[in-house]
Write a protein that holds these residues in place. Structure first.
Motif, PDB file in Angstrom:
ATOM      1  N   ARG A 358       0.858  -1.180   0.000  1.00 27.20           N
ATOM      2  CA  ARG A 358       0.000   0.000   0.000  1.00 27.20           C
ATOM      3  C   ARG A 358       0.891   1.227   0.000  1.00 27.20           C
ATOM      4  N   LEU A 359       0.655   2.122  -0.958  1.00 27.13           N
ATOM      5  CA  LEU A 359       1.416   3.354  -1.098  1.00 27.13           C
ATOM      6  C   LEU A 359       0.577   4.512  -0.566  1.00 27.13           C
ATOM      7  N   ARG A 360       1.111   5.204   0.425  1.00 30.44           N
ATOM      8  CA  ARG A 360       0.392   6.325   1.026  1.00 30.44           C
ATOM      9  C   ARG A 360       1.251   7.576   0.944  1.00 30.44           C
ATOM     10  N   GLY A 361       0.586   8.698   0.703  1.00 26.57           N
ATOM     11  CA  GLY A 361       1.280   9.970   0.639  1.00 26.57           C
ATOM     12  C   GLY A 361       0.286  11.088   0.469  1.00 26.57           C
ATOM     13  N   GLY A 363      -2.395  12.951  -0.905  1.00 25.25           N
ATOM     14  CA  GLY A 363      -3.459  12.684  -1.868  1.00 25.25           C
ATOM     15  C   GLY A 363      -3.389  11.298  -2.469  1.00 25.25           C
ATOM     16  N   VAL A 364      -2.637  10.394  -1.871  1.00 25.59           N
ATOM     17  CA  VAL A 364      -2.403   9.076  -2.443  1.00 25.59           C
ATOM     18  C   VAL A 364      -2.693   7.999  -1.402  1.00 25.59           C
ATOM     19  N   ASP A 365      -3.469   7.001  -1.785  1.00 27.45           N
ATOM     20  CA  ASP A 365      -3.677   5.793  -0.982  1.00 27.45           C
ATOM     21  C   ASP A 365      -4.008   4.679  -1.965  1.00 27.45           C
ATOM     22  N   GLU A 366      -2.998   3.964  -2.410  1.00 26.79           N
ATOM     23  CA  GLU A 366      -3.148   3.014  -3.508  1.00 26.79           C
ATOM     24  C   GLU A 366      -2.553   1.665  -3.114  1.00 26.79           C
ATOM     25  N   ARG A 367      -3.354   0.603  -3.295  1.00 26.67           N
ATOM     26  CA  ARG A 367      -2.837  -0.746  -3.062  1.00 26.67           C
ATOM     27  C   ARG A 367      -2.378  -1.338  -4.390  1.00 26.67           C
ATOM     28  N   VAL A 368      -1.169  -1.875  -4.393  1.00 23.50           N
ATOM     29  CA  VAL A 368      -0.595  -2.471  -5.595  1.00 23.50           C
ATOM     30  C   VAL A 368      -0.370  -3.951  -5.335  1.00 23.50           C
ATOM     31  N   ALA A 369      -0.993  -4.802  -6.139  1.00 17.42           N
ATOM     32  CA  ALA A 369      -0.786  -6.247  -6.028  1.00 17.42           C
ATOM     33  C   ALA A 369       0.561  -6.604  -6.656  1.00 17.42           C
ATOM     34  N   LEU A 370       1.311  -7.457  -5.963  1.00 18.67           N
ATOM     35  CA  LEU A 370       2.644  -7.834  -6.439  1.00 18.67           C
ATOM     36  C   LEU A 370       2.790  -9.353  -6.374  1.00 18.67           C
ATOM     37  N   PRO A 371       2.216 -10.033  -7.348  1.00 19.93           N
ATOM     38  CA  PRO A 371       2.228 -11.504  -7.305  1.00 19.93           C
ATOM     39  C   PRO A 371       3.592 -12.130  -7.561  1.00 19.93           C
ATOM     40  N   THR A 372       4.554 -11.372  -8.115  1.00 16.92           N
ATOM     41  CA  THR A 372       5.864 -11.943  -8.428  1.00 16.92           C
ATOM     42  C   THR A 372       6.973 -11.063  -7.868  1.00 16.92           C
ATOM     43  N   PRO A 373       8.126 -11.669  -7.550  1.00 16.29           N
ATOM     44  CA  PRO A 373       9.271 -10.865  -7.081  1.00 16.29           C
ATOM     45  C   PRO A 373       9.712  -9.833  -8.107  1.00 16.29           C
ATOM     46  N   GLY A 374       9.572 -10.145  -9.389  1.00 14.56           N
ATOM     47  CA  GLY A 374       9.970  -9.193 -10.417  1.00 14.56           C
ATOM     48  C   GLY A 374       9.151  -7.918 -10.377  1.00 14.56           C
ATOM     49  N   LEU A 375       7.847  -8.038 -10.146  1.00 13.58           N
ATOM     50  CA  LEU A 375       6.996  -6.846 -10.043  1.00 13.58           C
ATOM     51  C   LEU A 375       7.365  -6.025  -8.809  1.00 13.58           C
ATOM     52  N   ARG A 376       7.691  -6.714  -7.718  1.00 11.68           N
ATOM     53  CA  ARG A 376       8.107  -5.998  -6.504  1.00 11.68           C
ATOM     54  C   ARG A 376       9.393  -5.218  -6.770  1.00 11.68           C
ATOM     55  N   ALA A 377      10.327  -5.840  -7.472  1.00 12.96           N
ATOM     56  CA  ALA A 377      11.574  -5.154  -7.799  1.00 12.96           C
ATOM     57  C   ALA A 377      11.316  -3.949  -8.704  1.00 12.96           C
ATOM     58  N   ALA A 378      10.381  -4.110  -9.652  1.00 12.22           N
ATOM     59  CA  ALA A 378      10.053  -3.001 -10.549  1.00 12.22           C
ATOM     60  C   ALA A 378       9.420  -1.853  -9.778  1.00 12.22           C
ATOM     61  N   LEU A 379       8.509  -2.182  -8.852  1.00 13.09           N
ATOM     62  CA  LEU A 379       7.884  -1.131  -8.044  1.00 13.09           C
ATOM     63  C   LEU A 379       8.935  -0.399  -7.214  1.00 13.09           C
ATOM     64  N   ASP A 380       9.843  -1.136  -6.600  1.00  8.18           N
ATOM     65  CA  ASP A 380      10.875  -0.506  -5.784  1.00  8.18           C
ATOM     66  C   ASP A 380      11.695   0.472  -6.608  1.00  8.18           C
ATOM     67  N   GLN A 381      12.060   0.081  -7.810  1.00  8.49           N
ATOM     68  CA  GLN A 381      12.852   0.985  -8.643  1.00  8.49           C
ATOM     69  C   GLN A 381      12.066   2.230  -9.025  1.00  8.49           C
ATOM     70  N   LEU A 382      10.777   2.052  -9.329  1.00  8.94           N
ATOM     71  CA  LEU A 382       9.959   3.193  -9.754  1.00  8.94           C
ATOM     72  C   LEU A 382       9.801   4.224  -8.639  1.00  8.94           C
ATOM     73  N   VAL A 383       9.629   3.765  -7.409  1.00  5.18           N
ATOM     74  CA  VAL A 383       9.347   4.712  -6.328  1.00  5.18           C
ATOM     75  C   VAL A 383      10.594   5.094  -5.544  1.00  5.18           C
ATOM     76  N   ASP A 384      11.740   4.572  -5.932  1.00 10.03           N
ATOM     77  CA  ASP A 384      12.979   4.964  -5.266  1.00 10.03           C
ATOM     78  C   ASP A 384      13.661   6.133  -5.950  1.00 10.03           C
ATOM     79  N   GLY A 385      13.066   6.660  -6.996  1.00 10.30           N
ATOM     80  CA  GLY A 385      13.605   7.868  -7.607  1.00 10.30           C
ATOM     81  C   GLY A 385      14.267   7.620  -8.935  1.00 10.30           C
ATOM     82  N   GLY A 386      14.467   8.732  -9.661  1.00  5.84           N
ATOM     83  CA  GLY A 386      15.066   8.647 -10.981  1.00  5.84           C
ATOM     84  C   GLY A 386      14.036   8.313 -12.039  1.00  5.84           C
ATOM     85  N   ALA A 387      14.427   8.469 -13.293  1.00  6.64           N
ATOM     86  CA  ALA A 387      13.538   8.162 -14.412  1.00  6.64           C
ATOM     87  C   ALA A 387      13.768   6.728 -14.871  1.00  6.64           C
TER      88      ALA A 387
END
Length: 422
Positions: A358-361, A363-387
């Motif tokens: 769950r991502l909170r901030g 104006g933001v409250d969004e649950r993201v399903a992450l059925p695979t480790p690869g999706l979790r890794a992708a989410l981490d990269q997206l929200v850790d900064g940079g393009a």
């Protein structure tokens, strides 16, 4: 703080003070500070990238500003709104819009124009104020003051927030006196509670600082310092960044609020016929309340206190603006080649949530399903900064292109990601 919430280091603060580290240890909340910029008329530190006189004219003439985004003052008094507002004509007949012609007359007659809330209405200041707030850890607002030559808008007073004064154009002389009321709170303005007379008396004495600010100079004043300013030759414009500091009083009030929520016995009614002005009658109840409060305060955890203040920090500002049409198009049809990045100043937090995150901030409250480790890794990269480019992310995290497009589309739709090219 997420790394993508602000630029690396103290970029914004470094424009305002001589040395951010020394400022933090010696000046912050304690004493005034003047930062002089060399070669200000041609150097970027002249703050022209934030606002100049042409930008002021644009705001006042073509942006359809309404009160309270503008005040006008002269000789220490604020003028009535009707003296500088009018309706907008057919299709925009709102009566409190700025009348540019009336404003020009008032300015010619020596009035000071105050543009309020520029952290919401002028793009460069929106960005800069948010960057500064992230670096300081305290909310920031922005007003601009435009004063005719040899004129003064406000008499000596103090503010209930810290200020950075950025000289944009012209010259302005500042007279500074020590506080008469140290670290005043928002409910303790300078003109109430008998403080107005104290301020006037102190302002008649010897100042602690008498300085002329040139374009590119910056003056820092902790809340409570008395100040008055007068434009010298030519039109003077300065930007005031007001810092609404978090204080130990905020901690105390949050502490008490949480304790009261947990002390159910304090809801008990007082006896029938009680005289609340009689200490003897109240004594047993006072003792019971004191004991209950001690117990409830001891039960409040540091984590509960931080969570409550974290929510209030979210409410104290806004995430970076998004362009609704661009954002909607990007979320509707995310492209593998379109770079994405975390929206700035979200104050985004991640919480594990039953097979997802769950991502909170702000104006933001969004649950993201992450059925695979690869999706979790992708989410981490997206929200850790940079393009990040979705196609490259899919390859790096060993997930399908459809999966990464689904993830980026969801985060774009929630206003968590933004396209880096618009």
């Amino acid at each position: 703080m997420n790394a993508a919430d602000g630029r690396a280091g103290a970029y914004a603060l470094a424009r305002l003070v001589d040395d951010p580290t020394e400022f933090a240890s010696r000046m912050w909340g304690r004493q005034h500070h003047v930062h002089h910029s060399s070669g200000a008329q041609t150097h970027p530190e002249a703050f022209a990238d934030l606002l100049d006189l042409a930008g002021v004219d644009e705001l006042l003439s073509t942006r359809g500003l309404r009160t309270p985004f503008l005040r006008v003052a002269k000789n220490g008094s604020t003028l009535p709104e009707r003296s500088f507002t009018a309706g907008g004509g057919v299709g925009a007949a709102i009566s409190d819009q700025i009348s540019d012609a009336r404003l020009a007359q008032l300015f010619e007659d020596g009035a000071t124009i105050v543009l309020q809330g520029l952290h919401r209405t002028w793009g460069p200041i929106v960005d800069f104020a948010a960057d500064l707030a992230t670096e300081l850890g305290h909310p920031v607002q922005a007003n601009a003051y435009i004063t005719p030559a040899q004129s003064q808008g406000f008499s000596a007073h103090y503010d209930v927030h810290d200020v950075f004064v950025l000289q944009l154009a012209g010259q302005k002389r500042w007279i500074i006196h020590e506080p008469v009321h140290p670290w005043p709170m928002r409910h303790e303005p300078w003109d109430t509670g008998g403080r107005k007379e104290q301020v006037a008396q102190a302002a008649a004495g010897e100042p602690v600082l008498d300085v002329v600010l040139e374009p590119g100079d910056c003056l820092y004043l902790p809340r409570g310092y008395l100040h008055a300013a007068k434009a010298l030759a030519g039109v003077s414009a300065h930007l005031t960044l007001g810092v609404h500091v978090w204080t130990q009083d905020h901690l105390a009030r949050a502490f008490t609020e949480l304790a009261l929520r947990q002390a159910d016995e304090l809801r008990r009614p007082l006896p029938l016929g009680v005289d609340v002005g009689d200490p003897a009658q109240l004594a047993p109840n006072i003792a019971a309340v004191r004991a209950a409060l001690h117990q409830a305060l001891d039960a409040v955890t540091d984590g509960q206190l931080a969570t409550l203040l974290d929510q209030r920090a979210d409410e104290s500002g806004r995430a970076a603006p998004v362009r609704p049409l661009v954002q909607a198009a990007a979320s509707r049809e995310p492209a593998l080649s379109e770079p994405m990045q975390l929206r700035r100043h979200l104050r985004l937090r991640r919480e594990l949530d039953d097979g997802g995150v769950r991502l909170r901030g702000r104006g933001v409250d969004e649950r993201v399903a992450l059925p695979t480790p690869g999706l979790r890794a992708a989410l981490d990269q997206l929200v850790d900064g940079g393009a990040h480019v979705p196609a490259a992310l899919a390859h790096a995290c060993q997930i399908g292109e459809d999966e990464v497009l689904g993830l980026t589309g969801q985060l774009l739709s929630a206003g968590i990601l933004v396209p880096t090219r618009t």
